[in-house]
Design a protein around this motif. Structure first.
Motif, PDB file in Angstrom:
ATOM      1  N   GLY A  57       0.773  -1.251   0.000  1.00  0.00           N
ATOM      2  CA  GLY A  57       0.000   0.000   0.000  1.00  0.00           C
ATOM      3  C   GLY A  57       0.799   1.293   0.000  1.00  0.00           C
ATOM      4  O   GLY A  57       0.209   2.370   0.078  1.00  0.00           O
ATOM      5  N   PHE A  58       2.144   1.212  -0.084  1.00  0.00           N
ATOM      6  CA  PHE A  58       2.886   2.475  -0.172  1.00  0.00           C
ATOM      7  C   PHE A  58       2.646   3.099  -1.543  1.00  0.00           C
ATOM      8  O   PHE A  58       2.866   2.467  -2.580  1.00  0.00           O
ATOM      9  CB  PHE A  58       4.393   2.240   0.022  1.00  0.00           C
ATOM     10  CG  PHE A  58       4.790   2.076   1.462  1.00  0.00           C
ATOM     11  CD1 PHE A  58       4.810   3.177   2.314  1.00  0.00           C
ATOM     12  CD2 PHE A  58       5.133   0.828   1.967  1.00  0.00           C
ATOM     13  CE1 PHE A  58       5.169   3.029   3.649  1.00  0.00           C
ATOM     14  CE2 PHE A  58       5.486   0.670   3.300  1.00  0.00           C
ATOM     15  CZ  PHE A  58       5.511   1.775   4.140  1.00  0.00           C
ATOM     16  N   LYS A  59       2.178   4.357  -1.534  1.00  0.00           N
ATOM     17  CA  LYS A  59       1.946   5.064  -2.802  1.00  0.00           C
ATOM     18  C   LYS A  59       3.143   5.954  -3.134  1.00  0.00           C
ATOM     19  O   LYS A  59       3.335   6.341  -4.274  1.00  0.00           O
ATOM     20  CB  LYS A  59       0.712   5.983  -2.687  1.00  0.00           C
ATOM     21  CG  LYS A  59      -0.559   5.273  -2.260  1.00  0.00           C
ATOM     22  CD  LYS A  59      -1.433   4.990  -3.464  1.00  0.00           C
ATOM     23  CE  LYS A  59      -2.712   4.262  -3.115  1.00  0.00           C
ATOM     24  NZ  LYS A  59      -2.508   2.901  -2.627  1.00  0.00           N
ATOM     25  N   ASN A  60       3.884   6.289  -2.097  1.00  0.00           N
ATOM     26  CA  ASN A  60       4.975   7.246  -2.264  1.00  0.00           C
ATOM     27  C   ASN A  60       6.308   6.505  -2.091  1.00  0.00           C
ATOM     28  O   ASN A  60       6.831   6.381  -0.985  1.00  0.00           O
ATOM     29  CB  ASN A  60       4.798   8.356  -1.213  1.00  0.00           C
ATOM     30  CG  ASN A  60       5.595   9.589  -1.547  1.00  0.00           C
ATOM     31  OD1 ASN A  60       6.518   9.533  -2.362  1.00  0.00           O
ATOM     32  ND2 ASN A  60       5.274  10.692  -0.902  1.00  0.00           N
ATOM     33  N   ILE A  61       6.801   5.974  -3.211  1.00  0.00           N
ATOM     34  CA  ILE A  61       8.029   5.157  -3.162  1.00  0.00           C
ATOM     35  C   ILE A  61       9.125   5.876  -3.946  1.00  0.00           C
ATOM     36  O   ILE A  61       8.940   6.262  -5.099  1.00  0.00           O
ATOM     37  CB  ILE A  61       7.793   3.760  -3.779  1.00  0.00           C
ATOM     38  CG1 ILE A  61       6.653   3.043  -3.053  1.00  0.00           C
ATOM     39  CG2 ILE A  61       9.077   2.920  -3.729  1.00  0.00           C
ATOM     40  CD1 ILE A  61       6.250   1.711  -3.676  1.00  0.00           C
ATOM     41  N   SER A  62      10.258   6.025  -3.286  1.00  0.00           N
ATOM     42  CA  SER A  62      11.412   6.660  -3.924  1.00  0.00           C
ATOM     43  C   SER A  62      12.548   5.648  -4.011  1.00  0.00           C
ATOM     44  O   SER A  62      12.664   4.770  -3.151  1.00  0.00           O
ATOM     45  CB  SER A  62      11.851   7.850  -3.061  1.00  0.00           C
ATOM     46  OG  SER A  62      13.036   8.417  -3.563  1.00  0.00           O
ATOM     47  N   ILE A  63      13.366   5.767  -5.051  1.00  0.00           N
ATOM     48  CA  ILE A  63      14.569   4.929  -5.085  1.00  0.00           C
ATOM     49  C   ILE A  63      15.794   5.812  -5.346  1.00  0.00           C
ATOM     50  O   ILE A  63      15.699   6.870  -5.956  1.00  0.00           O
ATOM     51  CB  ILE A  63      14.497   3.796  -6.137  1.00  0.00           C
ATOM     52  CG1 ILE A  63      14.371   4.361  -7.560  1.00  0.00           C
ATOM     53  CG2 ILE A  63      13.357   2.840  -5.841  1.00  0.00           C
ATOM     54  CD1 ILE A  63      14.565   3.295  -8.623  1.00  0.00           C
ATOM     55  N   VAL A 102      11.903   3.330 -14.297  1.00  0.00           N
ATOM     56  CA  VAL A 102      10.644   4.002 -14.648  1.00  0.00           C
ATOM     57  C   VAL A 102       9.495   3.018 -14.898  1.00  0.00           C
ATOM     58  O   VAL A 102       8.333   3.417 -14.931  1.00  0.00           O
ATOM     59  CB  VAL A 102      10.803   4.967 -15.856  1.00  0.00           C
ATOM     60  CG1 VAL A 102      11.796   6.079 -15.533  1.00  0.00           C
ATOM     61  CG2 VAL A 102      11.217   4.227 -17.135  1.00  0.00           C
ATOM     62  N   GLU A 103       9.837   1.737 -15.063  1.00  0.00           N
ATOM     63  CA  GLU A 103       8.783   0.726 -15.231  1.00  0.00           C
ATOM     64  C   GLU A 103       8.235   0.260 -13.880  1.00  0.00           C
ATOM     65  O   GLU A 103       7.208  -0.410 -13.803  1.00  0.00           O
ATOM     66  CB  GLU A 103       9.336  -0.506 -15.969  1.00  0.00           C
ATOM     67  CG  GLU A 103       9.668  -0.267 -17.442  1.00  0.00           C
ATOM     68  CD  GLU A 103       8.453   0.212 -18.225  1.00  0.00           C
ATOM     69  OE1 GLU A 103       7.362  -0.334 -18.005  1.00  0.00           O
ATOM     70  OE2 GLU A 103       8.606   1.141 -19.038  1.00  0.00           O
ATOM     71  N   LEU A 104       8.936   0.581 -12.807  1.00  0.00           N
ATOM     72  CA  LEU A 104       8.517   0.136 -11.464  1.00  0.00           C
ATOM     73  C   LEU A 104       7.513   1.131 -10.868  1.00  0.00           C
ATOM     74  O   LEU A 104       7.438   2.281 -11.316  1.00  0.00           O
ATOM     75  CB  LEU A 104       9.749   0.033 -10.554  1.00  0.00           C
ATOM     76  CG  LEU A 104      10.714  -1.115 -10.880  1.00  0.00           C
ATOM     77  CD1 LEU A 104      11.999  -0.986 -10.065  1.00  0.00           C
ATOM     78  CD2 LEU A 104      10.054  -2.463 -10.610  1.00  0.00           C
ATOM     79  N   PRO A 105       6.772   0.708  -9.832  1.00  0.00           N
ATOM     80  CA  PRO A 105       5.801   1.644  -9.238  1.00  0.00           C
ATOM     81  C   PRO A 105       6.476   2.664  -8.318  1.00  0.00           C
ATOM     82  O   PRO A 105       6.185   2.739  -7.121  1.00  0.00           O
ATOM     83  CB  PRO A 105       4.864   0.707  -8.455  1.00  0.00           C
ATOM     84  CG  PRO A 105       5.690  -0.493  -8.156  1.00  0.00           C
ATOM     85  CD  PRO A 105       6.689  -0.641  -9.257  1.00  0.00           C
ATOM     86  N   VAL A 106       7.411   3.413  -8.867  1.00  0.00           N
ATOM     87  CA  VAL A 106       8.074   4.453  -8.065  1.00  0.00           C
ATOM     88  C   VAL A 106       7.633   5.823  -8.573  1.00  0.00           C
ATOM     89  O   VAL A 106       7.350   5.992  -9.760  1.00  0.00           O
ATOM     90  CB  VAL A 106       9.626   4.349  -8.101  1.00  0.00           C
ATOM     91  CG1 VAL A 106      10.107   3.002  -7.635  1.00  0.00           C
ATOM     92  CG2 VAL A 106      10.177   4.652  -9.481  1.00  0.00           C
ATOM     93  N   VAL A 107       7.578   6.793  -7.652  1.00  0.00           N
ATOM     94  CA  VAL A 107       7.141   8.141  -8.036  1.00  0.00           C
ATOM     95  C   VAL A 107       8.252   9.166  -7.842  1.00  0.00           C
ATOM     96  O   VAL A 107       8.062  10.355  -8.091  1.00  0.00           O
ATOM     97  CB  VAL A 107       5.892   8.568  -7.223  1.00  0.00           C
ATOM     98  CG1 VAL A 107       4.682   7.739  -7.619  1.00  0.00           C
ATOM     99  CG2 VAL A 107       6.154   8.471  -5.721  1.00  0.00           C
ATOM    100  N   HIS A 108       9.398   8.684  -7.358  1.00  0.00           N
ATOM    101  CA  HIS A 108      10.498   9.609  -7.058  1.00  0.00           C
ATOM    102  C   HIS A 108      11.817   8.882  -7.276  1.00  0.00           C
ATOM    103  O   HIS A 108      11.982   7.739  -6.847  1.00  0.00           O
ATOM    104  CB  HIS A 108      10.371  10.054  -5.591  1.00  0.00           C
ATOM    105  CG  HIS A 108      11.315  11.138  -5.185  1.00  0.00           C
ATOM    106  ND1 HIS A 108      12.638  10.894  -4.885  1.00  0.00           N
ATOM    107  CD2 HIS A 108      11.138  12.471  -5.016  1.00  0.00           C
ATOM    108  CE1 HIS A 108      13.228  12.027  -4.555  1.00  0.00           C
ATOM    109  NE2 HIS A 108      12.344  13.006  -4.618  1.00  0.00           N
ATOM    110  N   ILE A 109      12.728   9.553  -7.977  1.00  0.00           N
ATOM    111  CA  ILE A 109      14.046   8.950  -8.215  1.00  0.00           C
ATOM    112  C   ILE A 109      15.128   9.972  -7.850  1.00  0.00           C
ATOM    113  O   ILE A 109      15.101  11.114  -8.320  1.00  0.00           O
ATOM    114  CB  ILE A 109      14.208   8.531  -9.699  1.00  0.00           C
ATOM    115  CG1 ILE A 109      13.175   7.448 -10.049  1.00  0.00           C
ATOM    116  CG2 ILE A 109      15.634   8.010  -9.967  1.00  0.00           C
ATOM    117  CD1 ILE A 109      13.152   7.041 -11.522  1.00  0.00           C
ATOM    118  N   SER A 110      16.052   9.552  -6.978  1.00  0.00           N
ATOM    119  CA  SER A 110      17.240  10.372  -6.705  1.00  0.00           C
ATOM    120  C   SER A 110      18.382   9.729  -7.471  1.00  0.00           C
ATOM    121  O   SER A 110      18.668   8.545  -7.272  1.00  0.00           O
ATOM    122  CB  SER A 110      17.578  10.382  -5.213  1.00  0.00           C
ATOM    123  OG  SER A 110      16.501  10.894  -4.466  1.00  0.00           O
TER     124      SER A 110
END
Ligand code: SF4
Length: 376
Positions: free
Chosen positions: A152-158, A180-188
């Motif tokens: 249920g995490f909607k806000n996932i960063s990698i 970018v194919e993964l359910p991530v919304v933030h990339i550092s």
């Protein structure tokens, strides 16, 4: 009421990665003494600064925070909520590493109120991961992101690192394509930084490892900006990209020169014009807290000029220099002094004046350090 961010430094790690210069230790000893110390420290600073401030973000960094038992993290969150005023929608981030959390632990973590997870993946390429001495492989990295989304995490960063020794442009593009194919919304996405005192630094000094030169690094960076923009990730800081609305509120507070208090060994704090930092030793930290509820190793009072320079540096690298704020908080003359330089930068397409802010363009991000050196 002023907004406040809280950082908690969890120093425990499975092992020391060769490039790491964060304060971390390879032991699980003293975890309960550490939590007791953090509890005391929270109480102490809440009394000092909590009355007219409200907590907007809480960030567990490290180290490897997910190495702690969930119960310990829950206790720290409850403690903060019992001692400080906290927004109902407070962003609560936990850094984690693949290989230290399975699906059920992620679920338990979510139940503590953590609503943002930041996963230290660094690369999906096995040879990069081996080189960095990470404990995970590609499969575990992908599974950790998918598990986080499943619970249920909607806000996932990698986090990803480029310009690793031996990394080709196509390897790096492959990493970005997987991300970018993964359910991530933030990339550092950070360029590898060689910190003094690390094993990697010694390897480079001994000539055992070579890394790509500045031009290759700049090429990878430009590729990153272009690729992520094309794939729906907007750049909102030199190294940070997100889908619309998923900026890290915690980091935005740092970059907007907001106030924060850090708990735990090596943590830094900034309130009004004062900055202080804790001892970078778990034992010393616990001893000092037991003596006086604080463990301050050093502090400094910033001059108005230092504050102006930091404000310009931090805000230009992220959401842009807020023109009204710089007029209100600092000398009006900054804009007058830099008028010609700013106009020149605008003509070259390196900055734009947008919504009362001076912002870097994608081209400007590439030469951000040089731009900052020229402003005064
Ligand atoms: S897991 Fe992170 S904090 Fe721990 S040693 Fe590796 S890079 Fe450093």
């Amino acid at each position: 009421m002023k907004n406040l961010s809280i950082y908690i430094h969890i120093p425990f790690c499975d092992h020391k990665c060769i490039y790491c210069d964060f304060y971390s230790i390879i032991t699980t000893e003293n975890q309960s003494n550490f939590i007791n110390a953090v509890t005391k420290e929270i109480g102490y600073y809440a009394e000092l600064y909590g009355k007219n401030r409200i907590v907007k973000t809480i960030y567990f960094g490290g180290g490897t925070p997910s190495y702690l038992p969930v119960q310990a993290i829950k206790e720290v969150i409850e403690n903060i909520k019992n001692n400080f005023k906290v927004y109902d929608d407070c962003e609560i981030t936990l850094e984690t590493n693949p290989g230290t959390v399975n699906k059920s632990k992620l679920k338990e973590l979510k139940n503590t109120g953590i609503n943002r997870i930041s996963i230290g993946i660094q690369s999906f390429l096995e040879s990069d991961l081996d080189f960095l001495t990470r404990i995970h492989d590609k499969k575990t990295a992908i599974a950790t992101v998918e598990n986080a989304a499943d619970v249920g995490f909607k806000n996932i960063s990698i986090d990803l690192i480029f310009n690793l020794p031996g990394q080709t442009k196509s390897n790096w593009l492959n990493n970005l394509s997987i991300a970018v194919e993964l359910p991530v919304v933030h990339i550092s996405a950070y360029s590898l930084i060689i910190e003094r005192g690390t094993i990697l630094n010694k390897m480079i000094l001994d000539g055992k490892v070579n890394i790509g030169d500045e031009d290759f690094d700049a090429d990878l960076y430009e590729t990153t900006i272009r690729f992520l923009n094309e794939n729906g990730f907007e750049q909102y800081e030199v190294s940070n990209f997100c889908k619309s609305g998923f900026e890290s509120k915690h980091n935005l507070n740092y970059w907007n020169y907001g106030e924060y208090i850090g708990f735990g060994p090596s943590a830094h704090s900034f309130i009004k014009n004062k900055r202080w930092w804790n001892f970078s030793s778990l034992k010393k930290y616990i001893d000092e807290i037991n003596k006086s509820n604080r463990a301050v190793r050093g502090s400094e009072l910033l001059t108005p000029e230092q504050m102006l320079n930091e404000f310009v540096m931090l805000t230009l690298r992220s959401t842009g220099i807020n023109i009204n704020e710089i007029k209100k908080k600092f000398k009006k003359s900054w804009l007058i002094n830099n008028k010609n330089k700013l106009n020149g930068l605008e003509q070259k397409g390196l900055i734009i004046f947008d919504d009362n802010r001076i912002k870097l363009t994608p081209k400007g991000y590439l030469v951000c350090d040089e731009i900052l050196l020229n402003l005064n």
